[in-house]
Design a protein around this motif. Structure first.
Motif, PDB file in Angstrom:
ATOM      1  N   PRO A   1       0.818  -1.212   0.000  1.00 54.51           N
ATOM      2  CA  PRO A   1       0.000   0.000   0.000  1.00 54.51           C
ATOM      3  C   PRO A   1       0.852   1.262   0.000  1.00 54.51           C
ATOM      4  O   PRO A   1       2.026   1.239   0.389  1.00 54.51           O
ATOM      5  CB  PRO A   1      -0.789  -0.114   1.311  1.00 54.51           C
ATOM      6  N   ALA A   2       0.266   2.358  -0.424  1.00 51.07           N
ATOM      7  CA  ALA A   2       0.938   3.645  -0.301  1.00 51.07           C
ATOM      8  C   ALA A   2       1.370   3.844   1.147  1.00 51.07           C
ATOM      9  O   ALA A   2       0.687   3.417   2.088  1.00 51.07           O
ATOM     10  CB  ALA A   2       0.006   4.772  -0.725  1.00 51.07           C
ATOM     11  N   PHE A   3       2.515   4.479   1.325  1.00 46.78           N
ATOM     12  CA  PHE A   3       3.086   4.638   2.661  1.00 46.78           C
ATOM     13  C   PHE A   3       2.097   5.292   3.625  1.00 46.78           C
ATOM     14  O   PHE A   3       2.011   4.920   4.792  1.00 46.78           O
ATOM     15  CB  PHE A   3       4.356   5.475   2.564  1.00 46.78           C
ATOM     16  N   GLU A   4       1.314   6.256   3.126  1.00 43.82           N
ATOM     17  CA  GLU A   4       0.402   7.000   3.985  1.00 43.82           C
ATOM     18  C   GLU A   4      -1.027   6.466   3.953  1.00 43.82           C
ATOM     19  O   GLU A   4      -1.937   7.082   4.500  1.00 43.82           O
ATOM     20  CB  GLU A   4       0.416   8.470   3.585  1.00 43.82           C
ATOM     21  N   ALA A   5      -1.231   5.289   3.337  1.00 46.43           N
ATOM     22  CA  ALA A   5      -2.577   4.713   3.268  1.00 46.43           C
ATOM     23  C   ALA A   5      -3.008   4.180   4.622  1.00 46.43           C
ATOM     24  O   ALA A   5      -2.249   3.484   5.302  1.00 46.43           O
ATOM     25  CB  ALA A   5      -2.612   3.588   2.235  1.00 46.43           C
ATOM     26  N   ARG A   6      -4.227   4.506   5.003  1.00 40.85           N
ATOM     27  CA  ARG A   6      -4.774   3.971   6.244  1.00 40.85           C
ATOM     28  C   ARG A   6      -5.405   2.614   5.958  1.00 40.85           C
ATOM     29  O   ARG A   6      -6.212   2.465   5.058  1.00 40.85           O
ATOM     30  CB  ARG A   6      -5.808   4.927   6.845  1.00 40.85           C
ATOM     31  N   ILE A   7      -5.017   1.629   6.750  1.00 41.29           N
ATOM     32  CA  ILE A   7      -5.474   0.258   6.546  1.00 41.29           C
ATOM     33  C   ILE A   7      -6.852   0.085   7.175  1.00 41.29           C
ATOM     34  O   ILE A   7      -7.017   0.216   8.397  1.00 41.29           O
ATOM     35  CB  ILE A   7      -4.474  -0.747   7.148  1.00 41.29           C
ATOM     36  N   GLU A   8      -7.833  -0.183   6.335  1.00 41.01           N
ATOM     37  CA  GLU A   8      -9.203  -0.385   6.786  1.00 41.01           C
ATOM     38  C   GLU A   8      -9.673  -1.755   6.304  1.00 41.01           C
ATOM     39  O   GLU A   8      -9.617  -2.041   5.108  1.00 41.01           O
ATOM     40  CB  GLU A   8     -10.131   0.690   6.203  1.00 41.01           C
ATOM     41  N   PRO A   9     -10.132  -2.639   7.202  1.00 41.99           N
ATOM     42  CA  PRO A   9     -10.596  -3.964   6.781  1.00 41.99           C
ATOM     43  C   PRO A   9     -11.659  -3.872   5.695  1.00 41.99           C
ATOM     44  O   PRO A   9     -12.444  -2.912   5.648  1.00 41.99           O
ATOM     45  CB  PRO A   9     -11.152  -4.568   8.071  1.00 41.99           C
ATOM     46  N   LEU A  10     -11.675  -4.846   4.814  1.00 38.60           N
ATOM     47  CA  LEU A  10     -12.655  -4.866   3.731  1.00 38.60           C
ATOM     48  C   LEU A  10     -14.063  -5.003   4.291  1.00 38.60           C
ATOM     49  O   LEU A  10     -14.260  -5.558   5.380  1.00 38.60           O
ATOM     50  CB  LEU A  10     -12.360  -6.027   2.790  1.00 38.60           C
ATOM     51  N   PRO A  11     -15.056  -4.514   3.562  1.00 41.95           N
ATOM     52  CA  PRO A  11     -16.435  -4.648   4.034  1.00 41.95           C
ATOM     53  C   PRO A  11     -16.782  -6.115   4.314  1.00 41.95           C
ATOM     54  O   PRO A  11     -16.522  -7.003   3.500  1.00 41.95           O
ATOM     55  CB  PRO A  11     -17.252  -4.113   2.845  1.00 41.95           C
ATOM     56  N   GLY A  12     -17.337  -6.343   5.487  1.00 46.23           N
ATOM     57  CA  GLY A  12     -17.762  -7.690   5.849  1.00 46.23           C
ATOM     58  C   GLY A  12     -16.683  -8.561   6.461  1.00 46.23           C
ATOM     59  O   GLY A  12     -16.970  -9.672   6.918  1.00 46.23           O
ATOM     60  N   SER A  13     -15.435  -8.090   6.496  1.00 46.52           N
ATOM     61  CA  SER A  13     -14.375  -8.900   7.103  1.00 46.52           C
ATOM     62  C   SER A  13     -14.372  -8.692   8.615  1.00 46.52           C
ATOM     63  O   SER A  13     -14.804  -7.650   9.118  1.00 46.52           O
ATOM     64  CB  SER A  13     -13.010  -8.533   6.526  1.00 46.52           C
ATOM     65  N   HIS A  14     -13.883  -9.664   9.321  1.00 48.26           N
ATOM     66  CA  HIS A  14     -13.879  -9.629  10.781  1.00 48.26           C
ATOM     67  C   HIS A  14     -12.481  -9.984  11.281  1.00 48.26           C
ATOM     68  O   HIS A  14     -11.975 -11.064  10.994  1.00 48.26           O
ATOM     69  CB  HIS A  14     -14.906 -10.610  11.349  1.00 48.26           C
ATOM     70  N   ALA A  15     -11.889  -9.062  12.024  1.00 48.55           N
ATOM     71  CA  ALA A  15     -10.556  -9.296  12.566  1.00 48.55           C
ATOM     72  C   ALA A  15     -10.597 -10.381  13.634  1.00 48.55           C
ATOM     73  O   ALA A  15     -11.598 -10.568  14.328  1.00 48.55           O
ATOM     74  CB  ALA A  15      -9.996  -8.004  13.156  1.00 48.55           C
ATOM     75  N   HIS A  16      -9.474 -11.086  13.747  1.00 47.35           N
ATOM     76  CA  HIS A  16      -9.357 -12.097  14.790  1.00 47.35           C
ATOM     77  C   HIS A  16      -7.914 -12.130  15.262  1.00 47.35           C
ATOM     78  O   HIS A  16      -7.017 -11.597  14.611  1.00 47.35           O
ATOM     79  CB  HIS A  16      -9.781 -13.471  14.261  1.00 47.35           C
ATOM     80  N   ASP A  17      -7.700 -12.749  16.399  1.00 42.67           N
ATOM     81  CA  ASP A  17      -6.357 -12.844  16.964  1.00 42.67           C
ATOM     82  C   ASP A  17      -5.684 -14.092  16.404  1.00 42.67           C
ATOM     83  O   ASP A  17      -6.069 -15.216  16.717  1.00 42.67           O
ATOM     84  CB  ASP A  17      -6.442 -12.921  18.489  1.00 42.67           C
ATOM     85  N   ASP A  18      -4.677 -13.875  15.555  1.00 39.65           N
ATOM     86  CA  ASP A  18      -3.977 -15.005  14.949  1.00 39.65           C
ATOM     87  C   ASP A  18      -2.590 -15.215  15.551  1.00 39.65           C
ATOM     88  O   ASP A  18      -1.777 -15.949  14.994  1.00 39.65           O
ATOM     89  CB  ASP A  18      -3.855 -14.805  13.437  1.00 39.65           C
ATOM     90  N   SER A  19      -2.327 -14.575  16.694  1.00 36.33           N
ATOM     91  CA  SER A  19      -0.978 -14.622  17.251  1.00 36.33           C
ATOM     92  C   SER A  19      -0.544 -16.035  17.631  1.00 36.33           C
ATOM     93  O   SER A  19       0.645 -16.361  17.552  1.00 36.33           O
ATOM     94  CB  SER A  19      -0.877 -13.704  18.479  1.00 36.33           C
TER      95      SER A  19
END
Length: 326
Positions: A272-290
């Motif tokens: 991504p562009a250096f200054e692009a803000r990362i926003e999850p795609l519509p309908g995606s759900h973050a999870h803890d993958d650590s």
């Protein structure tokens, strides 16, 4: 699961046949949902360019160390460009058994990103002793950029998005970084050429010579990804994993050169562009993958601009130089 990564002809993505583009996109989506790795044939880097960059790179790495150090990374400043010697780069805190040349999009002082002093943006350092290397690098990066845009269109289609989604949101002015790595012939017990890791951004395109050594982590163990003539290895990075909520996977990989010969690889990172803000795609759900990652980091916890994520990563790769870009 197959014992080989899929080979996908990406040439339809350069055309206008909607049905052919959708079919290719479906194959890419399946690969991204599985291991996040595939071979890309039909790309835009010509066979002549691949031959030229291989030959010129071999001439560069055959130079005396003092000659290579004339373009050392310490001379690259905030642009983070130049040569590093064997052991000069770290993966997970351990020195890699490789030397390399860091490059990126060639940007002059009048470029707004350079004028704003954004780290990792600027001019490349080219060795005077191998003048033909510059043309080979510029040809490779031009073809790789065109290929990456096309594959990202395929990824967008595979996600049910407009084909230009990623270009509009993230890659109108992408962060493009290119590396040329030389792995000296070494004993198997000497150390990893590159230890286990994932890539940082959206997409990586990799050309490699015929000596092999790349391995991809799978649920059943490590899978070799040997070179296929004319094809690139393609894999997705942490930010595409983040954007899709883990539906498309950023998969760990590593390199061990046991061929008995020196190995060259040419990874191109399309981010991504250096200054692009990362926003999850519509309908995606973050999870803890650590718990699934080698570094126990949760990529889905990241919020902010891509440059912040990138700087946090590269500062660990070259800790002695980190102050030059922060």
């Amino acid at each position: 699961m197959s014992d080989q990564l899929p080979v996908i002809d990406v040439s339809p993505l350069f055309g206008q046949d909607a049905a052919a583009r959708a079919k290719t996109a479906g194959k890419i989506g399946a690969a991204c949902r599985s291991l996040g790795f595939f071979y890309a044939s039909g790309h835009a880097i010509s066979p002549d360019t691949l031959e030229q960059i291989d030959a010129a790179s071999r001439r560069f790495f055959a130079l005396p160390e003092a000659e290579k150090m004339k373009v050392a990374m310490t001379r690259g400043g905030r642009a983070w460009r130049g040569f590093f010697p064997v052991g000069g780069e770290l993966t997970s805190g351990m020195p890699d058994i490789k030397e390399g040349l860091y490059l990126g999009e060639e940007l002059g002082p009048d470029d707004p990103r350079v004028a704003a002093q954004l780290p990792l943006h600027g001019a490349n350092l080219y060795p005077d002793a191998v003048p033909e290397l510059r043309d080979a690098i510029e040809g490779f990066m031009s073809g790789a950029e065109r290929t990456a845009h096309a594959i990202m269109e395929g990824i967008a289609i595979s996600l049910g998005l407009d084909a230009q989604y990623f270009r509009d949101a993230y890659t109108a002015r992408p962060t493009m970084l290119f590396r040329i790595f030389h792995y000296p012939a070494s004993d198997a017990g000497e150390g990893w050429g590159v230890g286990e890791h994932t890539d940082y951004g959206l997409l990586t395109l990799l050309a490699q010579d015929d000596n092999g050594g790349l391995e991809v982590k799978t649920p059943r163990g490590w899978l070799a990804a040997p070179p296929i003539p004319g094809a690139l290895v393609c894999n997705i990075g942490d930010m595409l994993d983040r954007l899709t909520g883990g539906v498309y996977r950023s998969t760990p990989h590593r390199v061990l050169n046991v061929s008995g010969r020196s190995r060259l690889s040419f990874p191109f990172f399309f981010d991504p562009a250096f200054e692009a803000r990362i926003e999850p795609l519509p309908g995606s759900h973050a999870h803890d993958d650590s718990g699934e990652r080698w570094d126990r980091a949760n990529v889905h916890a990241f919020e902010g601009i891509y440059g912040e994520y990138l700087l946090g990563k590269v500062g660990k790769v070259f800790p002695d130089l980190a102050g030059a870009v922060t």
